[in-house]
Design a protein around this motif. Structure first.
Motif, PDB file in Angstrom:
ATOM      1  N   VAL A 223       0.986  -1.379  -0.023  1.00 15.00           N
ATOM      2  CA  VAL A 223      -0.009  -0.089  -0.119  1.00 15.00           C
ATOM      3  C   VAL A 223       0.964   1.284  -0.008  1.00 15.00           C
ATOM      4  O   VAL A 223       0.616   2.228  -0.558  1.00 15.00           O
ATOM      5  CB  VAL A 223      -1.087   0.074   1.147  1.00 15.00           C
ATOM      6  CG1 VAL A 223      -1.587   1.446   1.475  1.00 15.00           C
ATOM      7  CG2 VAL A 223      -2.000  -0.943   0.993  1.00 15.00           C
TER       8      VAL A 223
ATOM      9  N   THR B 125       0.856   3.398  -2.998  1.00 19.55           N
ATOM     10  CA  THR B 125       0.539   4.794  -2.771  1.00 19.55           C
ATOM     11  C   THR B 125       1.427   5.926  -3.619  1.00 19.55           C
ATOM     12  O   THR B 125       0.994   6.831  -4.380  1.00 19.55           O
ATOM     13  CB  THR B 125       0.282   5.164  -1.539  1.00 19.55           C
ATOM     14  OG1 THR B 125      -0.673   4.232  -1.187  1.00 19.55           O
ATOM     15  CG2 THR B 125      -0.449   6.674  -1.264  1.00 19.55           C
TER      16      THR B 125
ATOM     17  N   SER C  57       1.028   5.443  -7.307  1.00 16.85           N
ATOM     18  CA  SER C  57       0.054   6.210  -7.848  1.00 16.85           C
ATOM     19  C   SER C  57      -0.086   7.592  -7.851  1.00 16.85           C
ATOM     20  O   SER C  57      -0.496   8.197  -8.675  1.00 16.85           O
ATOM     21  CB  SER C  57      -1.175   5.695  -6.967  1.00 16.85           C
ATOM     22  OG  SER C  57      -1.433   4.345  -6.842  1.00 16.85           O
TER      23      SER C  57
ATOM     24  N   THR D 204      -2.224  -3.011  -5.617  1.00 11.25           N
ATOM     25  CA  THR D 204      -2.549  -1.609  -4.791  1.00 11.25           C
ATOM     26  C   THR D 204      -2.441  -0.489  -5.679  1.00 11.25           C
ATOM     27  O   THR D 204      -3.300   0.600  -5.309  1.00 11.25           O
ATOM     28  CB  THR D 204      -1.588  -1.497  -3.833  1.00 11.25           C
ATOM     29  OG1 THR D 204      -0.339  -1.597  -4.258  1.00 11.25           O
ATOM     30  CG2 THR D 204      -1.634  -2.558  -2.548  1.00 11.25           C
TER      31      THR D 204
ATOM     32  N   VAL E  41      -5.532   1.981  -5.496  1.00 11.99           N
ATOM     33  CA  VAL E  41      -5.068   3.406  -5.069  1.00 11.99           C
ATOM     34  C   VAL E  41      -5.195   4.557  -5.992  1.00 11.99           C
ATOM     35  O   VAL E  41      -6.059   5.758  -5.788  1.00 11.99           O
ATOM     36  CB  VAL E  41      -3.650   3.742  -4.244  1.00 11.99           C
ATOM     37  CG1 VAL E  41      -3.381   4.955  -3.798  1.00 11.99           C
ATOM     38  CG2 VAL E  41      -3.806   2.408  -3.273  1.00 11.99           C
TER      39      VAL E  41
ATOM     40  N   LEU F  84      -7.547   7.993  -5.996  1.00 16.83           N
ATOM     41  CA  LEU F  84      -7.028   9.064  -6.244  1.00 16.83           C
ATOM     42  C   LEU F  84      -7.702   9.643  -7.264  1.00 16.83           C
ATOM     43  O   LEU F  84      -7.924  10.929  -7.219  1.00 16.83           O
ATOM     44  CB  LEU F  84      -5.574   8.886  -6.456  1.00 16.83           C
ATOM     45  CG  LEU F  84      -4.456   9.019  -5.480  1.00 16.83           C
ATOM     46  CD1 LEU F  84      -3.172   8.818  -5.961  1.00 16.83           C
ATOM     47  CD2 LEU F  84      -4.658  10.297  -4.810  1.00 16.83           C
TER      48      LEU F  84
ATOM     49  N   LEU G 124      -4.953  11.855   1.868  1.00 14.49           N
ATOM     50  CA  LEU G 124      -4.754  10.836   2.548  1.00 14.49           C
ATOM     51  C   LEU G 124      -5.929  10.383   3.110  1.00 14.49           C
ATOM     52  O   LEU G 124      -6.665   9.202   2.939  1.00 14.49           O
ATOM     53  CB  LEU G 124      -3.714  10.737   3.541  1.00 14.49           C
ATOM     54  CG  LEU G 124      -3.079   9.531   3.881  1.00 14.49           C
ATOM     55  CD1 LEU G 124      -2.323   9.009   2.351  1.00 14.49           C
ATOM     56  CD2 LEU G 124      -1.880   9.720   4.969  1.00 14.49           C
TER      57      LEU G 124
ATOM     58  N   LEU H  97      -7.029   2.686   0.121  1.00 17.81           N
ATOM     59  CA  LEU H  97      -5.896   2.146   0.773  1.00 17.81           C
ATOM     60  C   LEU H  97      -6.239   0.937   1.765  1.00 17.81           C
ATOM     61  O   LEU H  97      -5.556  -0.073   1.469  1.00 17.81           O
ATOM     62  CB  LEU H  97      -5.479   3.361   2.015  1.00 17.81           C
ATOM     63  CG  LEU H  97      -4.754   4.449   1.192  1.00 17.81           C
ATOM     64  CD1 LEU H  97      -4.166   5.368   2.454  1.00 17.81           C
ATOM     65  CD2 LEU H  97      -3.888   4.143   0.373  1.00 17.81           C
TER      66      LEU H  97
END
Ligand SMILES: Nc1ncnc2c1ncn2[C@@H]1O[C@H](COP(=O)(O)OP(=O)(O)OP(=O)(O)O)[C@@H](O)[C@H]1O
Ligand SMILES: Nc1ncnc2c1ncn2[C@@H]1O[C@H](COP(=O)(O)OP(=O)(O)OP(=O)(O)O)[C@@H](O)[C@H]1O
Ligand SMILES: [Mg+2]
Ligand SMILES: [Mg+2]
Lengths: 327, 283, 264, 352, 352
Positions: C81, C85, C88, C149, C153, C157, C184, C191
């Motif tokens: 993750v 992240t 991403s 992930t 994500v 996003l 976040l 997430l």
């Protein structure tokens, strides 16, 4: 008692073998050599052990490897094993020539015979010969994984029955397998060749003796074992000193103990693996459970393993292509 | 305002961990594999020499061609039936207004989270000679000898279909998202009966999802080896099982690598075809 | 309504039920067999007991492997993750040279069969001395889970309204604060979904693990596979039922939390 | 009315699981070629009526007669009605011509004739030459016209439009209104038009039905509804207004806190009345019986109009004045306003 | 103008990859407390200007001065501006109070003071007591007020509003207009308001700038812009109109195919002129110099208004008549229309 110090790191087979080996070989050895630390690491299979040794070649952490003979010979080609010193490993003197492979690099220490298992509840007349496999009453009732060492060992046995030398031609053996192939339910029994007999999924299965004897004793005797009268050949396990071992001396002491008549006799009684040391005297009862009838015991043979190593994958391919692919 | 240098610095920190992780766990293995496939050393180790032998074995041995065609047949039949069976479920799940919908969705996907090995065993119990189906057939005296449903290509296919269906259901479900009830109503208003609504509206609109599902299932089917081995009775020779046995039984890793790369080539060509199809569909 | 539509409705229901039955058949069988008292898998059971469940809970190998798998899965979840992240963010929020290559890198592991990857991974990890170690198996699992992930994500996003972030910035938040206070929290469902997926994949991964681990870092799936190489008994069925229950709980929690369809 | 084209009788719909009826004993008739606007606030049941007529949902009770035949048993796909959905519901996987041809195809119209009729339909909605376009390549207005063409090409007995303009921006919306009106007039198809925009209903429909909470509050021509709202709900929903409550006495009403307001309709003295004056109808000056003066409290210049809020007694009156050149009132100024008695509308039953 | 609060000088933006400038040498000044409406069709560059002022994108060239200081180098989060986005862009994971407090928190305002100021801000927008609500529990109008509170609480130097009303339905939109206007008047914050709705701009702004294709076509008070459009684009964009082309001669113009039209502005004889008459300014009857008669060709009843299309000579004239009670023209009838010379507007350079 001996005062040598050091530590020996062994990588070998897993499961019941590991338990027995720990209890009947390593423990007594440690009692004799209190200064030597012995650790045993289980490996999934010989191939994995070989891969591990190959990749550690520059800086090995393993001192002794217990692996199948075919794999051991492959390891010699990669220069993985060191020859043993007959002065240290004195028991080499009692080891037959066929078992001292690769100029004393790979020493056979036990053999597990290929046998026919049968379900004692469904099979009233146990098979006594390899030729019983083609009996039509077993239509769809046989499990035989032959695309590995089992097939490679079965070929010389069947060749011998056909009166052919396996170094000349294996066509008769292939033909013989093809004769019983229609009876085969599965060429890759899942989970394994013992469980399918135990569960009654099949009547017969071509399998290793040692584990079958263990299961016979522990699972209520549903599994019966027949060592055919034409004799059998063992799947041979070797003990190997790793090239570049930092504990070569202690390791050779251990190997020497592992090859001793005392150690092999104990292990044979406990695990029903055939001993290699020529000094070992088995009781009749134990001999029968390892080799079968007197007739079978007399017909027991062994193989030229270095030769077998050169044809190993060819034979498996022939079994795959000329038998299994059509059945 | 946009400071070029600091932007580049930030970008570096965003990318670095991912590139490192994927570099070690993906890029390097693929490069090693490529190297190993040209190597003479048994384990593709650094001491091997360059050779084309592994490829010539793979390419000139008719057996591997058979394995390749087996793999394709296996992949295509699993794909066809998995998609065929998943479609009604996905359609049902998008349609239903039942309050059990959440549970039903979970049930359709739950197998995904259950070890394929274990489910394969379930299938052995069902399809075996003395399994549930043969047992019932014999109890009903419909057959006297067991019908061979397991330990062959058929059994390996049936189990694989079931094992991969959840993936197909998920993919088709997300594809059906494009569908809205109004389109169907509009078609009905224009005189389309239920069958025609399905054929002319629902099916064409769900096609991209179906294609995605097909690709996913195909990719997973032709690379699988656990199910073909366990259910195939040793009779199913596909690339997955061959790679595994070259790697673990005959210990010929360079050949395993060459076979693996062959598998990859089949994959890539299928994916390219798939892309084409998708584009044609969208154009 | 009329007769034909009634018939149609019932045959539709029948079809759906039949397919569900097909889909769930092996699980059902495993469930029933898990109560058998015999030492091998057969159907129907001879007699029923909970003995196999007791055995599973006494089996040190399974218990050990379960905790190892759990630990590995959790670490892989967080690692995948975190890395996913960052990737991403780079892919959805920045234009840069080589973006196409990174994009490809992120989907490529999807299309490379695990068995192929497994062979390659052995070669690489052995070289670093990482075979049968935690870092080794975790790295390998990161490779297969990061693509997932990144996908989940990225999806959350791109569903974050950029204007919300701009609004925060206009009202005085520096880029870092915007990320912590706005972005976040807003992508948290993604997430969580990413974590759960990565965890489940790692927890269930067999093919690659079979190549990479033997004893020290063996995971539950590899232990199951290995156990099955020598025996099939109701213990394995009981273990499977326990795992199925765990995954069902996870699936339902996931469905509750964010809706499964968005997650996968 | 036996010669009505569509008769809706006591139509009621209660959705399963809900206690109140979403549509509650609704009656109306449509002459052939007429356009009816269904108007009302969100959730009042407009779409529900339309969907019952279309056959997409079944009524709980009541009848729908088309050309005298009860169509309850007719499935949707045999009703031969055209429908234009709010979001158009064009088939995204077909091009414009294919969309339009779909209904003909379903009817088994031969290919050649189909092509012919599609061309004519596209012509009618001014989309000639767009046949090969993909739906995604059309602007909102073009999509709407495509949707209309698709529903007209089958020569429907009835055209149903469910807020077809609500997705468009103001400018386009106004253009589309005229276009729909035009096409409907040319084809002479009987139509029902759902909207919640009063301006749309006023400017497009032959008659309009104002709904509230599942019931029709008033049905009539736009003028009738605007000038003679049957209820206060209708009065408030259609257009802005100044409302007065008072007691009638001889052609005028006493409005507490405000004064007297003369109006034309005859009402018995002593009746309590509710009166409505539209902001637009108030003029500057002190002509006639109703004139008041007050201070401008709030003033918004709106181009064509100047909206004044003027305090008169205890009330504020909102007046929309045209911004003809010349002096306009300023904030805080005292102005005189007059209302013609004819522009004072009596709301509710007293009116008839 | 050194005393201007905001000065925008020659502001230009060309997006990378595009050849034309989206904003092209735009200049304007704002006095402290003034509200400017940026008006124009979609894509004309309104949002781009706002985002440059906010600092969300960098100008290609030109300067922005706030209280005399060039703010080019100031990052967004230091500009101390408030911004209300089209969709409000409220933080969905915070409640109302947290949303409003966000800007204060970023500025390090101590907790106690923060709470205090949040309460006052919510009070200002009439959301007292809503602090604990989740954003999703607010209606559109409440959300808007929350967004305004969030941008006002930081006491911004400049308030930027990007189509804050476009998401609302007609009724709510009108209410919100008044509310924004009110709050802005009370706080006295200098504001820029983006819209593409002329009615909104007319009724809210102190001054309005009408844009087209990146340029400002005209800037002035709503009255100036409506009554004296500088260009035909402005005339057409703001309100409907009848346009005439002709030649001036002594206080009137000769319009081919129509006749003569008297107008008040002095223009040298022989000049070519473009004239504009708003439909609303045309009255029935034949007063004054400009009166025409024609046949009603089209007629739409719109409640407050009756829109007539009348054929006069070779032209059609659109007139919006108030629907005061009394006889209204019918279709096909011949009517007389008059236009006061003051209501004829000269478009373009000749005017001024
Ligand atoms: N499928 C349904 N199940 C239950 N109630 C429904 C359903 N569809 C609509 N309703 C309810 O029926 C009432 C009328 O709904 P309808 O859609 O006809 O309103 P509408 O007048 O078209 O409103 P809008 O202008 O918002 O489209 C509403 O209160 C709505 O909540
Ligand atoms: N990020 C961008 N990159 C390239 N071109 C852009 C970008 N943003 C806007 N444009 C272009 O710049 C022009 C002006 O855009 P802008 O968003 O300022 O218009 P607008 O007046 O706000 O329109 P609307 O009323 O539709 O919001 C448009 O032609 C648009 O296509
Ligand atoms: Mg509706
Ligand atoms: Mg904009």
């Amino acid at each position: 008692q001996d005062a040598t110090t050091g530590s020996v790191h062994i990588v070998g087979f897993s499961g019941v073998f590991a338990d027995n080996y720990q209890k009947f070989i390593i423990e007594p050895f440690k009692a004799q050599h209190p200064g030597i630390e012995v650790t045993y690491e289980q490996s999934k299979n010989s191939a994995e052990t070989l891969a591990l040794l190959t990749l550690q070649k520059a800086d090995p952490t393993v001192d002794v490897a217990l692996i199948d003979v075919a794999v051991a010979i492959k390891g010699n080609a990669e220069g993985l094993f060191a020859p043993l010193d007959p002065a240290v490993v004195t028991n080499l003197a009692d080891t037959p020539d066929w078992a001292r492979i690769g100029e004393d690099r790979n020493i056979a220490f036990s053999q597990d015979n290929l046998v026919i298992l049968y379900n004692t509840e469904t099979v009233s007349e146990p098979p006594t010969s390899w030729t019983d496999l083609k009996d039509p009453k077993y239509q769809g009732r046989i499990a035989a994984r032959l695309a590995d060492t089992r097939g490679v060992i079965l070929i010389p046995i069947l060749d011998k029955i056909a009166g052919t030398d396996y170094k000349e031609s294996i066509d008769p053996a292939i033909a013989a397998i093809n004769e019983f192939a229609p009876n085969v339910l599965t060429w890759d029994p899942a989970p394994d060749c013992y469980a399918v007999v135990q569960s009654g999924e099949v009547d017969l299965s071509i399998c290793w003796n040692g584990r079958a004897q263990y299961l016979h004793d522990t699972q209520g005797g549903i599994i019966g074992i027949s060592a055919p009268k034409e004799g059998s050949i063992g799947q041979t396990n070797t003990i190997n000193l790793v090239e570049g071992s930092k504990n070569a001396e202690a390791a050779q002491l251990f190997i020497n103990y592992a090859l001793s008549a005392e150690a092999q006799a104990t292990f044979a009684e406990q695990s029903f693996y055939g001993p290699v040391n020529s000094k070992v005297e088995l009781t009749d009862a134990v001999a029968a459970r390892i080799y079968g009838s007197k007739e079978a015991q007399a017909a027991q043979t062994s193989l030229d393993w270095p030769y077998i190593a050169t044809v190993y994958s060819d034979w498996i391919q022939r079994i795959n292509r000329e038998v299994i692919a059509f059945n | 305002m946009t400071d070029k240098a600091s932007h580049r610095g930030l970008l570096l920190w965003l990318l670095l961990p991912g590139l490192l992780a994927l570099g070690v766990s993906f890029v390097m293995p693929m490069l090693w594999l490529l190297r190993a496939s040209f190597s003479t050393s048994a384990f593709g180790g650094p001491n091997g020499e360059w050779t084309l032998a592994n490829y010539s074995t793979v390419i000139f041995d008719p057996f591997y061609w058979r394995v390749a065609t087996n793999t394709l047949t296996y992949g295509l039949s699993v794909t066809f039936f998995a998609v065929l069976l998943s479609y009604p479920i996905a359609l049902f799940l998008t349609r239903t207004t039942s309050r059990w919908r959440g549970l039903l969705t979970a049930l359709a996907i739950a197998p995904l989270l259950t070890s394929g090995v274990v489910r394969t065993y379930g299938w052995m119990v069902i399809l075996g000679d003395r399994g549930v189906i043969n047992g019932s057939l014999q109890a009903l005296a419909l057959t006297d000898a067991p019908i061979r449903l397991a330990n062959n290509f058929l059994g390996a296919t049936i189990a694989m279909i079931e094992i991969l269906m959840p993936y197909a259901i998920l993919a088709i479900l997300s594809g059906l998202g494009r569908l809205n009830a109004q389109l169907e109503e509009a078609a009905a208003m224009l005189g389309a009966n239920r069958f025609k609504v399905f054929w002319r509206i629902i099916l064409p609109l769900s096609l991209p999802g179906v294609l995605t599902a097909a690709l996913l299932v195909f990719v997973l089917a032709i690379s699988g080896f656990v199910t073909p081995r366990l259910m195939g009775g040793g009779r199913v020779f596909v690339l997955g099982t061959e790679v595994f046995s070259e790697a673990t039984v005959t210990l010929n890793w360079p050949l395993a690598a060459a076979l693996a790369l062959l598998l990859l080539i089949i994959f890539s060509s299928v994916i390219i075809l798939y892309r084409r199809a998708l584009r044609a569909l969208e154009a | 309504m009329n007769q034909t539509s009634l018939l149609a409705r019932w045959s539709w229901r029948l079809l759906i039920t039949a397919i569900y039955l097909f889909l769930l058949a092996p699980i059902l069988i495993v469930f029933i067999v898990s109560f058998d008292t015999r030492q091998y898998l057969a159907f129907p059971p001879e007699s029923y007991s909970l003995g196999s469940y007791a055995l599973v809970f006494q089996n040190a190998t399974f218990i050990g492997a379960f905790w190892r798998s759990l630990g590995i899965g959790i670490v892989v979840g967080f690692g995948a993750v975190a890395i996913g992240t960052l990737l991403s963010l780079a892919l959805t929020r920045h234009r840069f040279r080589g973006e196409g290559a990174v994009n490809f890198l992120v989907i490529a592991p999807f299309i490379v069969p695990n068995i192929v990857l497994g062979v390659g991974l052995v070669l690489v990890l052995a070289n670093f001395g990482l075979l049968d170690t935690y870092p080794g198996i975790i790295l390998a699992h990161l490779g297969v889970t990061i693509p997932y992930t990144v996908r989940t994500v990225s999806m959350s996003l791109s569903s974050v309204d950029r204007r919300v972030e701009e609004a925060a910035m206009v009202h005085g938040a520096s880029p870092l604060k915007v990320f912590w206070r706005i972005t976040l929290p807003l992508i948290r469902p993604g997430l969580i979904a990413g974590w759960v997926i990565a965890f489940l994949i790692s927890f269930d991964e067999t093919t690659i693990s079979l190549f990479l681990v033997s004893v020290k870092a063996s995971t539950l799936p590899t232990e199951i596979y290995r156990y099955l190489e020598y025996s099939t008994d109701p213990q394995i069925a009981a273990l499977s039922v326990i795992l199925i229950l765990i995954s069902l709980v996870v699936v339902i929690a996931l469905e509750r939390l964010i809706g499964l369809r968005k997650a996968v | 009315m036996p010669d009505s084209h569509l008769i809706v009788e006591s139509l009621t719909k209660t959705y399963p699981g809900s206690t109140a009826s979403s549509v509650d004993h609704v009656d109306f008739n449509l002459q052939k070629g007429e356009m009816l606007a269904l108007l009302g606030p969100s959730g009042c049941g407009k779409t529900t009526i339309l969907r019952m007529v279309a056959g997409l949902i079944a009524p709980s009770s009541g009848r729908i007669l088309l050309e005298g035949r009860d169509i309850a048993q007719l499935p949707v796909y045999r009703r031969n009605m055209g429908m234009v959905f709010q979001s158009y519901a064009l088939f995204p996987h077909m091009n414009v011509a294919e969309n339009v041809a779909f209904g003909l195809e379903m009817r088994g119209v031969p290919k050649a004739e189909r092509a012919d009729r599609v061309v004519r339909a596209l012509d009618l909605v001014k989309l000639s030459g767009y046949g090969e376009r993909r739906i995604t390549q059309l602007s909102g207005g073009q999509q709407q016209r495509c949707a209309i063409a698709r529903s007209l090409v089958i020569e429907p007995d009835l055209l149903l439009l469910d807020e077809p303009l609500s997705n468009l921006d103001a400018k386009l919306r106004e253009e589309m209104r005229d276009e729909i009106r035009d096409i409907q007039a040319r084809t002479g198809v009987t139509s029902i038009f759902v909207t919640h925009d009063q301006d749309e209903a006023l400017s497009m429909a032959d008659r309009m039905a104002v709904m509230s909470a599942g019931r029709i509050e008033q049905i009539g021509t736009p003028r009738e509804v605007f000038d003679r709202p049957a209820t206060e709900f209708v009065a408030g929903f259609i257009g802005a207004g100044n409302f007065f409550s008072g007691t009638a006495s001889d052609g005028q009403a006493d409005i507490p806190g405000f004064g007297r307001l003369a109006f034309s309709e005859p009402v018995p003295a002593g009746t309590a009345v509710r009166l409505l004056v539209r902001p637009h109808r108030i003029v500057l000056g002190d002509q006639g019986p109703n004139h008041f003066s007050g201070v401008v409290e709030h003033l918004v210049y709106r181009g064509q109009l100047l909206t004044l809020t003027v305090r008169v007694g205890e009330r504020t009156i909102v007046a929309d004045l045209p911004t003809h050149a010349g002096k306009l009132p300023a904030l805080g100024e005292t102005v005189s306003l007059s209302i013609a008695p004819d522009d004072v509308t009596l709301i509710g039953e007293a009116a008839s």
